[in-house]
Design a protein around this motif. Structure first.
Motif, mmCIF file in Angstrom:
data_model
loop_
_atom_site.group_PDB
_atom_site.id
_atom_site.type_symbol
_atom_site.label_atom_id
_atom_site.label_comp_id
_atom_site.label_asym_id
_atom_site.label_seq_id
_atom_site.Cartn_x
_atom_site.Cartn_y
_atom_site.Cartn_z
ATOM 1 N N SER A 3 -12.327 35.466 22.997
ATOM 2 C CA SER A 3 -11.937 35.282 24.392
ATOM 3 C C SER A 3 -10.566 35.900 24.657
ATOM 4 O O SER A 3 -10.301 36.419 25.744
ATOM 5 C CB SER A 3 -11.939 33.804 24.758
ATOM 6 O OG SER A 3 -10.982 33.102 23.998
ATOM 7 N N ARG A 4 -9.694 35.880 23.668
ATOM 8 C CA ARG A 4 -8.369 36.485 23.823
ATOM 9 C C ARG A 4 -8.514 38.010 23.925
ATOM 10 O O ARG A 4 -7.833 38.646 24.742
ATOM 11 C CB ARG A 4 -7.504 36.115 22.624
ATOM 12 C CG ARG A 4 -6.086 36.654 22.751
ATOM 13 C CD ARG A 4 -5.256 36.114 21.654
ATOM 14 N NE ARG A 4 -4.738 34.816 22.112
ATOM 15 C CZ ARG A 4 -3.475 34.479 22.030
ATOM 16 N NH1 ARG A 4 -2.629 35.272 21.451
ATOM 17 N NH2 ARG A 4 -3.055 33.337 22.474
ATOM 18 N N LYS A 6 -11.149 39.640 25.030
ATOM 19 C CA LYS A 6 -11.740 39.901 26.332
ATOM 20 C C LYS A 6 -10.681 39.790 27.429
ATOM 21 O O LYS A 6 -10.651 40.594 28.366
ATOM 22 C CB LYS A 6 -12.876 38.915 26.619
ATOM 23 C CG LYS A 6 -14.136 39.198 25.829
ATOM 24 C CD LYS A 6 -15.217 38.203 26.211
ATOM 25 C CE LYS A 6 -16.454 38.418 25.369
ATOM 26 N NZ LYS A 6 -17.498 37.427 25.696
ATOM 27 N N LEU A 7 -9.816 38.796 27.321
ATOM 28 C CA LEU A 7 -8.765 38.598 28.309
ATOM 29 C C LEU A 7 -7.815 39.796 28.336
ATOM 30 O O LEU A 7 -7.432 40.278 29.411
ATOM 31 C CB LEU A 7 -7.990 37.306 28.011
ATOM 32 C CG LEU A 7 -6.880 36.955 28.991
ATOM 33 C CD1 LEU A 7 -7.460 36.714 30.375
ATOM 34 C CD2 LEU A 7 -6.113 35.753 28.503
ATOM 35 N N ILE A 8 -7.454 40.277 27.167
ATOM 36 C CA ILE A 8 -6.571 41.454 27.078
ATOM 37 C C ILE A 8 -7.265 42.666 27.688
ATOM 38 O O ILE A 8 -6.660 43.456 28.419
ATOM 39 C CB ILE A 8 -6.139 41.720 25.617
ATOM 40 C CG1 ILE A 8 -5.198 40.607 25.153
ATOM 41 C CG2 ILE A 8 -5.474 43.080 25.491
ATOM 42 C CD1 ILE A 8 -4.842 40.685 23.686
ATOM 43 N N GLY A 9 -8.535 42.844 27.419
ATOM 44 C CA GLY A 9 -9.301 43.961 27.981
ATOM 45 C C GLY A 9 -9.376 43.883 29.492
ATOM 46 O O GLY A 9 -9.221 44.893 30.192
ATOM 47 N N VAL A 10 -9.596 42.681 30.024
ATOM 48 C CA VAL A 10 -9.672 42.506 31.482
ATOM 49 C C VAL A 10 -8.320 42.787 32.119
ATOM 50 O O VAL A 10 -8.228 43.470 33.156
ATOM 51 C CB VAL A 10 -10.177 41.072 31.822
ATOM 52 C CG1 VAL A 10 -9.998 40.771 33.301
ATOM 53 C CG2 VAL A 10 -11.622 40.902 31.415
ATOM 54 N N VAL A 11 -7.241 42.286 31.528
ATOM 55 C CA VAL A 11 -5.901 42.532 32.061
ATOM 56 C C VAL A 11 -5.576 44.028 32.028
ATOM 57 O O VAL A 11 -5.022 44.578 32.979
ATOM 58 C CB VAL A 11 -4.846 41.696 31.279
ATOM 59 C CG1 VAL A 11 -3.435 42.125 31.638
ATOM 60 C CG2 VAL A 11 -5.037 40.214 31.544
#
Length: 170
Positions: A3-4, A6-11
Motif C-alpha cells: 500500500s505504501r 501504491k501510495l508513492i506511485g499515486v502521489v
C-alpha cells in the motif's frame, strides 16, 4: 508495504499531472500572446511596453486567412553573357504562389501566363547580375512584373504573393 508503494506511485502520478497541467497552461498563455507573470515583471523592470501596447497596429483581432500554395515548377531561363553574347548559362526557378482557397483554381488556370511573365522578367539578366541578386530580390522582381502585367490587363491578380521555392543558376 504494498500500500505504501501504491501510495508513492499515486502521489508521483498526481505530481506529474500537475506539472504537465502547469506547463500546458504556460504554453497556452504564451500562444495566446499574453505574458507570464514573471515575463511581464521582467519586462516592466526594464521599461518595456505592455503586450497590448506592443501589438501590431494592423492587427484587428481577426485570424489570418488560410492560404493555399500553387507551385509553378521548372521555369528555365537562358542567361546572357556580359556583353549580351550567347553563353551556355541558365537559371532554373520554382515559383510558389500564395493564394486564397477561392482563388486557387484561377491561379492554376493562369500558370501559363505566369510562366511567360517570369521568363520575360528574368531573361533580361546577365549571369553576373543574376549571381549577385538574393532570393528576396528575385521574389521582389517577379512580384513587380506580375503586378505590372495584371495592371496592364486591368485585372486583379489571383494570388497575394509570389515566392521563390527553388533557385539554381548554372
Amino acid at each position: 508495504m504494498k500500500s505504501r508503494t501504491k501510495l508513492i506511485g499515486v502521489v508521483a502520478a498526481v505530481a506529474l499531472l500537475a506539472a504537465g497541467g502547469a506547463g500546458a497552461a504556460v504554453w497556452w498563455l504564451k500562444a495566446d500572446g499574453t505574458k507570464t507573470p514573471s515575463a511581464a515583471a521582467a519586462d516592466a523592470a526594464h521599461g518595456g511596453k505592455d503586450a497590448k501596447d506592443a501589438k501590431d497596429p494592423k492587427d484587428d483581432g481577426k485570424p489570418a486567412p488560410d492560404y493555399k500554395y500553387v507551385t509553378l515548377d521548372k521555369v528555365l531561363v537562358m542567361l546572357r553573357g556580359p556583353n549580351g553574347s550567347a553563353v551556355s548559362h541558365y537559371m532554373a526557378v520554382d515559383i510558389v504562389f500564395k493564394t486564397l482557397p477561392e482563388q486557387e483554381k484561377r491561379t492554376k488556370d493562369h500558370l501559363p501566363l505566369l510562366r511567360t511573365v517570369a521568363v520575360k522578367a528574368l531573361s533580361t539578366h546577365t549571369v553576373e547580375s543574376a549571381q549577385a541578386m538574393s532570393v528576396e530580390q528575385f521574389a521582389e522582381l517577379l512580384n513587380q512584373a506580375y503586378a505590372e502585367s495584371y495592371a496592364t490587363d486591368r485585372r486583379d491578380a489571383p494570388f497575394a504573393e509570389a515566392l521563390i521555392g527553388k533557385l539554381i543558376i548554372e
